[in-house]
Design a protein around this motif. Sequence first.
Motif, PDB file in Angstrom:
ATOM      1  N   ARG A 128       0.982   3.763  -2.404  1.00  0.00           N
ATOM      2  CA  ARG A 128       0.367   5.479  -2.410  1.00  0.00           C
ATOM      3  C   ARG A 128       1.909   6.365  -3.334  1.00  0.00           C
ATOM      4  O   ARG A 128       1.812   7.573  -3.198  1.00  0.00           O
ATOM      5  CB  ARG A 128       0.589   5.909  -1.174  1.00  0.00           C
ATOM      6  CG  ARG A 128      -0.396   6.872   0.024  1.00  0.00           C
ATOM      7  CD  ARG A 128      -0.110   6.819   1.163  1.00  0.00           C
ATOM      8  NE  ARG A 128      -1.449   5.561   1.101  1.00  0.00           N
ATOM      9  CZ  ARG A 128      -1.280   4.756   2.318  1.00  0.00           C
ATOM     10  NH1 ARG A 128       0.084   4.637   2.847  1.00  0.00           N
ATOM     11  NH2 ARG A 128      -2.414   4.405   2.504  1.00  0.00           N
ATOM     12  N   ALA A 180       0.738  -1.413   0.064  1.00  0.00           N
ATOM     13  CA  ALA A 180      -0.206  -0.235  -0.196  1.00  0.00           C
ATOM     14  C   ALA A 180       0.833   1.390  -0.059  1.00  0.00           C
ATOM     15  O   ALA A 180       0.345   2.213  -0.834  1.00  0.00           O
ATOM     16  CB  ALA A 180      -0.866  -0.130   1.356  1.00  0.00           C
ATOM     17  N   PRO A 216      -3.528  -3.827  -2.697  1.00  0.00           N
ATOM     18  CA  PRO A 216      -3.546  -1.782  -3.286  1.00  0.00           C
ATOM     19  C   PRO A 216      -3.518  -1.910  -4.899  1.00  0.00           C
ATOM     20  O   PRO A 216      -2.844  -2.380  -5.229  1.00  0.00           O
ATOM     21  CB  PRO A 216      -2.835  -1.751  -2.155  1.00  0.00           C
ATOM     22  CG  PRO A 216      -2.041  -2.506  -1.291  1.00  0.00           C
ATOM     23  CD  PRO A 216      -2.788  -4.038  -1.708  1.00  0.00           C
ATOM     24  N   GLU A 238      -7.225   5.592  -4.221  1.00  0.00           N
ATOM     25  CA  GLU A 238      -5.943   4.117  -3.904  1.00  0.00           C
ATOM     26  C   GLU A 238      -7.368   3.610  -2.689  1.00  0.00           C
ATOM     27  O   GLU A 238      -8.309   3.803  -2.290  1.00  0.00           O
ATOM     28  CB  GLU A 238      -5.649   4.743  -2.636  1.00  0.00           C
ATOM     29  CG  GLU A 238      -4.946   5.645  -2.281  1.00  0.00           C
ATOM     30  CD  GLU A 238      -3.532   5.801  -1.358  1.00  0.00           C
ATOM     31  OE1 GLU A 238      -3.731   4.708  -0.634  1.00  0.00           O
ATOM     32  OE2 GLU A 238      -2.829   7.221  -1.137  1.00  0.00           O
ATOM     33  N   LEU A 251      -5.325   1.551  -7.615  1.00  0.00           N
ATOM     34  CA  LEU A 251      -5.298   2.785  -7.842  1.00  0.00           C
ATOM     35  C   LEU A 251      -6.951   2.628  -8.362  1.00  0.00           C
ATOM     36  O   LEU A 251      -7.145   1.921  -9.956  1.00  0.00           O
ATOM     37  CB  LEU A 251      -4.651   3.451  -8.586  1.00  0.00           C
ATOM     38  CG  LEU A 251      -2.930   3.888  -7.701  1.00  0.00           C
ATOM     39  CD1 LEU A 251      -1.897   4.012  -8.519  1.00  0.00           C
ATOM     40  CD2 LEU A 251      -3.432   4.309  -6.555  1.00  0.00           C
ATOM     41  N   LYS A 309       1.227   6.582  -6.686  1.00  0.00           N
ATOM     42  CA  LYS A 309      -0.126   7.542  -7.229  1.00  0.00           C
ATOM     43  C   LYS A 309       0.714   9.503  -7.329  1.00  0.00           C
ATOM     44  O   LYS A 309       0.820   9.966  -7.091  1.00  0.00           O
ATOM     45  CB  LYS A 309      -0.841   7.309  -6.230  1.00  0.00           C
ATOM     46  CG  LYS A 309      -1.911   8.463  -6.007  1.00  0.00           C
ATOM     47  CD  LYS A 309      -3.071   8.030  -4.804  1.00  0.00           C
ATOM     48  CE  LYS A 309      -4.243   8.953  -4.618  1.00  0.00           C
ATOM     49  NZ  LYS A 309      -3.806  10.786  -4.312  1.00  0.00           N
TER      50      LYS A 309
END
Length: 311
Positions: free
Chosen positions: A200, A196, A270, A263, A272, A203
């Motif tokens: 992140r 995750a 995890p 997310e 997107l 992202k």
Amino acid sequence: MSTQSGPGRDQLDPILNAVVRERHRLINLAYRLLGSLADAEDVVQETYARWYAMSTQRQQAIESPGAWLTTVASRICLDLLGSARARRERYVGEWIPEPLPEPTEWINTRSDGITTDPADRVTLDESVNMAFLVVLESMTPAERVAFILHDVFRYPFAEIAEIVGRTPAACRQLASSARRRIRASQAPATPTARRAAIVRDFKQAWEAKDIEALIGLLDPDVTAIGDGGGLVNAELRPIEGSERVARVLVDVAGRAPGLTILERTVNGQPGLVVQAAGVSLTVIAFDIADDRITRVWSVRNPEKLRPWTID
């Protein structure tokens, strides 16, 4: 489902209840075998149609309705898998299994206004993560059916043999071959929290259009695959190499301002979701090894984004 009371109904009600309770398991089985929720729904519908087409006497004569339904659904899936390769040879671009959200993030209303039955929600575990499903796509239909039925649903090889038309020993070999493919493709597991965090960071680097940061998160030999189904603009072939993938990502962000990147859980891991004006345009799944992203799967085919989208 309820039935009216009357002569003979008390005996039939337990059978009907047992049949209805199988729906969730059949959806889970068919999705793992086909990699498509739409196809899985069709298989389950056809399975139930065959059940209800039988007379009450024939239904009552079946010792295990659940086993009967599983056998029929598996055989339908086996037939579909046999024709899937020909269909996917005609598919425009790359084909990626249909991505599914966490049940709590599932969109309940479909584009046709029908509320999705909770029984149709696939249970997310390691047997539906995107990397696993992609490996399943490389198997023969018989390998895939034998492996899923035995290793995931714990069916004995004697019963699997009746479904695939092989001997139990042959089915054992099919499952063993499939298991070797899975092991050969698996990297050491990365804890979910770490995955995750990497997603992140990806992202944030993407939003910032930071090519160097993206390259640092991507494995040098990363592969990015997009599935638009010929319906939307998408890369028709895989993109390889961290610098090339990073530059394509930044180019996409530059050409489409106003995108929102969320997310979300994609097939239990995890991932997107890219949205514009609240509409989900792309669902992205990742494979991660040694703290680097090794695979990026981007699904843009609208037909595969039904659980993610409200029209």
